[in-house]
Design a protein around this motif. Structure first.
Motif: not given
Lengths: 157, 244, 396
Positions: B75-76, B83, B86-87, B89, B91, B110, B112, B115, B160-161, B225, B227, B244
Motif C-alpha cells: 500500500e502507498r 489529518n 485519515t490517510p 491510500v 494499492s 508518503y 509504502f 502487507k 482484521p487485516y 491494529k 487493539e 490500518r
C-alpha cells in the motif's frame, strides 16, 4: 405398569433419537482423519503436506554455490543485498539441472527503473533518478554494471 | 563461464546437498527440521520499502496466487499534516507492478507499507473456523488445510487485516503460508528472497542468534491494529500511526 | 476496480457472504419466532392464540427444514459440511450450528409435533388403507395407544418439551446473532446486543408470519377468522416489536454517540449505500409504519374488517423490516473496508447459485413445505378429534 404402557411410545421416539446418535458415532469413527488432533484441533498430516511442495525460487545460496565469480563481484557493490532471483526470476529448475532452463536475458530498461525511477514516495536515501533526464536515452548498463552498479573509472567495464 | 564446472559444483556445497533432498521431495531427510524449535514471524521495514512490487510478483510466482487476490500486497500512504489519522491510500493491483511516480507534497508524507498475513499467535481466524481447517502450527505459522476447508468464509470475515480470500477456483480459504514449503527447507520466503532492499526479513523468535532480537532492542517496532489483540507476528519498523 | 470508492484492502473488494447469508438468519429467525408464538399458548397460557398453535409448530418445522440450505449452497465445499458435526471446533460460534440445529429439530420441534399430532396420526392410520395406512403407521412409530392416560402423558411431556424449547429457540437464533456479534474485526457486527436484537427481531418476524399464514389459510378454507386470536397476536407483535425497535435504536444511538474510529466510515455507509435498505425500508417503512398502525389499533375501535386489513399490512411490513435488517447486517458489514478508508459494491447475481432467484426460491420453499405438512397433518382448530391440546389445556 399402566404408566409404562401409556408412556412406552415416548421411548419409541427416544429410541429413534438414540439410533441416529449411534449411527453418528459409528460414522464419526470412520470419517475423521487419523491424524486429526495430533497437534491441536486440526489434521496433523496437513503440516507435512504444506511443507512438501517444491519451491520455485532456489534461494541465494543455491545461486552462489556455482556462480562464485558473480557472487564475489556482487559482494563488493551496492547490490550486495539484492538476491539473484530478485532480478533473474524464479530459477529452482535451473539450480536442479542447469542445462534444462537458462535465465532469460534481462531488459535493463524495464528492470532498473522498477526500483530506481524517482518518486517522492520512496525513502529519501534510496538512489533514484528521473530516467529520461538521467541518461539521455542511454541504456543503464552503458555506465552501471548491474552486479556492481557504482561507476568505476567513469564508464562501462 | 564453464557450464560443466557449474553442473559439477552444484553437488558439492552443503547448501546444495540439502537442496537435493528438497528437490527429491523428501524434506524430512534434509537437515532436520523440528517443529518445536521455531517460532516464525516477519519483520517489515517501512523505512526501506520502495514499493517496487517485487514481493507481490514473487509471491504470485511461488504460490500460484490467483489474479486479483493477494497473499501479500503493498500500500502507498499519503499522510497529510492536517489529518494524521485519515490517510490517502492506494494499492493498484496490490502494487504488483509498482506505483505511479509521486510528486513531492509540501504538507504531507508518503510511504509504502507491505502487507501480508500476520501469523497471529491468537488469531481470530483460527478461532472461528468451525471445523479446524485453519490453525497455527507448533512453529507459529497460520496455515489452511485446503483439503478440509468448507469454504464458509467465516475466517475471511474474522481477519482484521484483510489477508484472507476465498480462492476463486478451489473454493476454499487461501492466504499467505509464510512459504511454509520453503522455510521448513531452510530457505527464506519468496517475498524476502526477492525484496531488493531488505525491507522484509523472515524472523525466527526461538532462534537466539536471529538478528531480530538485536533489531528490536534499538528500533521502534509495532504491529498492525494492536487493539485487536491478535498476537500479530508481522513486525513493522517505522510504522506510522495512520496505518490500518 | 469497479464499484470501489476510497481504499479497500485488495482482498475485500468481493463480498464473501452473499445474499444467501441474508436468507439464512431470516429463515432461522422465522423458526424461532413461530415457535415462541406456539409457546405462548402452551407455557404462558394465552388461550386466545390457541387456533394458531399447531399451525405455528408446522410453520416452524417447514422453515427449519430449509434453514441449512442457504448455508450449504453458499459453502465452497458443501460435501464437506459433515465435518461440522464430526470435528466441531469448540471456539467457533459456527461449529455450534450443527448441534443446535439437530437438537432443535429432533428434540424440540419434531418431538413436540409428534406428541401433539400422535392421536391424529393413529386415528388416520386406523381409518385408512394401503399406502396411506402404512405411511401414518410409520409416522406413529408403531404406537397405537390413544388412551386418556397416554394422551395426558403426551400433554405433560409436550409441556416440558415446550419449556425446553423456549431457551432452545433463543439459543438457535441467539447463536446466529453471536456469529456476527463476536467478530471483533468488524465494528458493524461486533456488539453484545447483536444476539438479543436477532432474537427479538426473530420473534417479531415469526409471529407476523404465523399471523399472515393463519389469516390466509383461514380465508382460503372459507372459515371465519378468529378475531380475539388475531387481535391478541397483533398485540403481542406490537409489544415485542417495540422492544426490538428500542434495542436496535439503542445500538444505533450508542454508535452515534460513542463515535469510535469506525464511525465516520459506517455513518457514511448508512447515509449512502445502506440509506434505502436501512433508513427507508427498515426503519421508516418496515418499523415505524407498522408500529404506528398497530399502535392505533390498540387505542381505537375499528371494525374487524379494518383491523384485519391493518394486521395484514402491518405483518407484511414487519417481514420487510426484518428481511432488510438481515440484509443491512450481513451485506452492510462487508461494504466498508476494515481499513475504514473505503467502500465496495455488492454485485448481486440474478440466476447464479448465490443469486436473487435462488434466494427468493429458498425463502418461498418453506411455504411449499408447509403446504405439504398441512396436507399430512391438518392443524386446523375446527377439525377436532375428540380432544384439542391447543385449546389452552395447560399443565401445572
Amino acid at each position: 405398569m399402566k404408566n409404562f404402557r401409556d408412556s412406552e411410545h415416548l421411548l419409541r421416539f427416544a429410541f429413534l433419537f438414540a439410533m441416529l446418535f449411534v449411527l453418528f458415532l459409528v460414522a464419526r469413527h470412520f470419517v475423521v482423519p487419523k491424524s486429526f488432533g495430533e497437534y491441536g484441533h486440526y489434521r496433523g498430516a496437513a503440516i507435512a503436506e504444506m511443507a512438501a511442495p517444491q519451491p520455485h525460487f532456489a534461494g541465494q545460496s543455491a545461486c552462489e554455490a556455482c556462480h562464485t565469480d558473480i557472487a564475489a563481484k556482487k559482494k563488493t557493490g551496492m547490490h550486495s543485498g539484492v538476491h539473484c532471483e530478485a532480478c533473474h526470476g524464479p530459477l529452482a529448475r535451473h539450480a536442479a539441472d542447469p542445462a534444462s532452463v537458462q535465465p532469460l536475458k534481462l531488459d535493463t530498461a524495464v528492470l532498473c527503473v522498477r526500483c530506481h525511477a524517482a518518486s517522492a514516495a520512496k525513502p529519501k536515501n534510496f538512489p533514484q533518478v528521473a530516467a529520461a533526464d538521467h541518461s539521455g536515452g542511454l541504456a543503464c548498463e552503458t555506465c552501471h554494471h548491474p552486479h556492481s552498479p557504482a561507476i568505476q573509472g567513469g564508464g562501462a567495464k | 563461464m564453464n557450464l560443466n564446472r557449474r553442473q559439477f559444483l552444484v553437488l558439492v556445497p552443503v547448501a546444495a546437498a540439502a537442496w537435493q533432498y528438497v528437490l527429491a521431495g523428501t524434506p524430512q531427510d534434509a537437515p532436520n527440521y523440528q517443529l518445536t524449535e521455531h517460532w516464525w514471524g516477519m519483520l517489515l521495514d517501512i523505512t526501506k520499502c520502495i514499493g517496487c512490487g517485487n514481493c507481490v510478483r514473487a509471491c504470485q510466482a511461488e504460490n500460484d496466487v490467483p489474479d486479483e487476490y493477494f497473499r501479500t500486497w503493498v500500500e502507498r500512504y499519503l499522510r497529510t499534516d492536517w489529518n494524521l489519522t485519515t490517510p490517502e491510500v492506494i494499492s493498484p493491483d496490490g502494487g504488483k507492478e509498482g506505483f505511479p511516480a509521486a510528486e513531492e507534497v509540501k504538507n504531507g508524507m508518503y510511504f509504502f507499507v507491505p502487507k501480508m498475513c500476520n501469523h497471529c499467535a491468537d488469531s481470530p481466524c483460527t478461532q472461528v473456523c468451525p471445523v479446524g481447517a485453519t490453525f497455527i502450527t507448533p512453529d507459529g505459522v497460520v496455515l489452511i488445510d485446503q483439503t478440509y476447508c468448507l469454504g464458509c468464509a467465516y475466517c475471511v470475515q474474522a481477519c482484521p487485516y484483510g489477508c484472507r480470500y476465498i480462492h476463486p477456483t478451489k473454493h476454499v480459504a487461501d492466504k499467505c503460508t509464510l512459504c511454509y514449503h520453503r522455510i521448513t527447507k531452510g530457505l527464506t520466503t519468496a517475498c524476502c528472497e526477492n525484496c531488493p532492499t531488505g525491507a522484509r526479513q523472515l524472523v525466527d523468535l526461538k532462534n537466539p542468534n536471529d538478528p531480530i532480537h538485536a533489531f528490536l532492542k534499538t528500533h521502534d517496532v509495532h504491529v498492525l491494529k494492536p487493539e485487536m489483540a491478535t498476537g500479530a507476528k508481522a513486525f513493522y519498523n517505522g510504522l506510522d500511526g495512520s496505518v490500518r | 476496480m469497479g464499484g470501489v470508492e476510497g481504499y479497500m484492502y485488495p482482498n475485500e473488494i468481493n463480498l464473501y457472504w452473499s445474499v444467501l447469508i441474508v436468507v439464512y438468519p431470516y429463515v432461522t429467525g422465522l423458526v424461532a419466532g413461530a415457535f415462541i408464538l406456539a409457546s405462548l399458548v402452551r407455557i404462558f397460557n394465552v388461550r386466545e392464540v390457541a387456533p394458531t398453535y399447531r399451525l405455528a409448530l408446522l410453520t416452524a418445522l417447514a422453515f427449519l427444514i430449509v434453514a441449512p440450505l442457504p448455508l450449504l449452497l453458499h459453502l465452497g465445499h458443501p460435501e464437506r459440511s459433515f465435518e461440522m458435526y464430526f470435528t466441531p471446533h469448540d471456539t467457533s460460534a459456527m461449529a455450534m450450528f450443527g448441534y443446535v440445529y439437530i437438537w432443535y429439530l429432533m428434540a424440540v420441534l419434531l418431538f413436540e409435533i409428534w406428541l401433539d399430532f400422535r392421536q391424529d396420526i393413529i386415528l388416520t392410520a386406523r381409518s385408512s388403507k394401503g399406502l396411506k395406512r402404512t405411511f401414518y403407521f410409520l409416522l406413529s412409530l408403531g404406537s397405537n395407544n390413544t388412551s386418556e392416560h397416554s394422551l395426558a402423558i403426551d400433554e405433560r411431556a409436550g409441556w416440558i418439551v415446550t419449556l425446553i424449547g423456549i431457551p432452545s429457540a433463543f439459543l438457535l437464533h441467539g447463536y446466529v446473532g453471536f456469529i456476527f456479534g463476536s467478530i471483533k474485526a468488524n465494528p458493524w457486527w461486533s456488539s453484545p446486543l447483536m444476539p438479543v436484537v436477532f432474537i427479538f427481531s426473530a420473534m417479531v418476524s415469526g409471529i407476523a408470519l404465523v399471523l399472515l399464514v393463519y389469516m390466509f389459510t383461514t380465508r382460503v378454507r372459507r372459515r371465519e377468522i378468529d378475531m380475539p386470536c388475531v387481535d391478541t397476536i397483533a398485540k403481542y407483535l406490537f409489544y415485542i416489536f417495540i422492544i426490538d425497535f428500542v434495542l436496535e435504536m439503542l445500538d444505533l444511538v450508542h454508535r452515534i454517540y460513542v463515535a469510535d474510529e469506525s464511525f465516520r466510515s459506517i455513518s457514511f455507509m448508512v447515509h449512502t449505500k445502506l440509506y434505502f435498505s436501512q433508513i427507508v425500508l427498515q426503519i421508516y417503512i418496515g418499523t415505524l409504519a407498522p408500529l404506528l398502525l398497530l399502535g392505533i389499533v390498540q387505542v381505537t375501535r375499528f371494525s374487524p374488517a379494518v383491523r384485519k386489513a391493518i394486521y395484514v399490512v402491518s405483518a407484511a411490513l414487519v417481514e420487510v423490516a426484518v428481511l432488510s435488517m438481515r440484509w443491512n447486517v450481513v451485506i452492510g458489514g462487508q461494504l466498508f473496508s476494515k481499513s475504514f478508508l473505503g467502500y465496495t459494491t455488492y454485485k448481486i447475481g440474478l440466476i447464479t447459485h448465490e443469486g436473487v432467484l435462488m434466494s427468493i426460491f429458498l425463502t418461498l420453499l418453506p411455504l411449499g413445505i408447509l403446504w405439504i405438512l398441512v396436507k399430512i397433518l391438518p392443524p386446523w382448530p375446527d377439525l377436532k378429534r375428540g380432544m384439542n391440546h391447543a385449546a389452552g389445556t395447560t399443565m401445572p
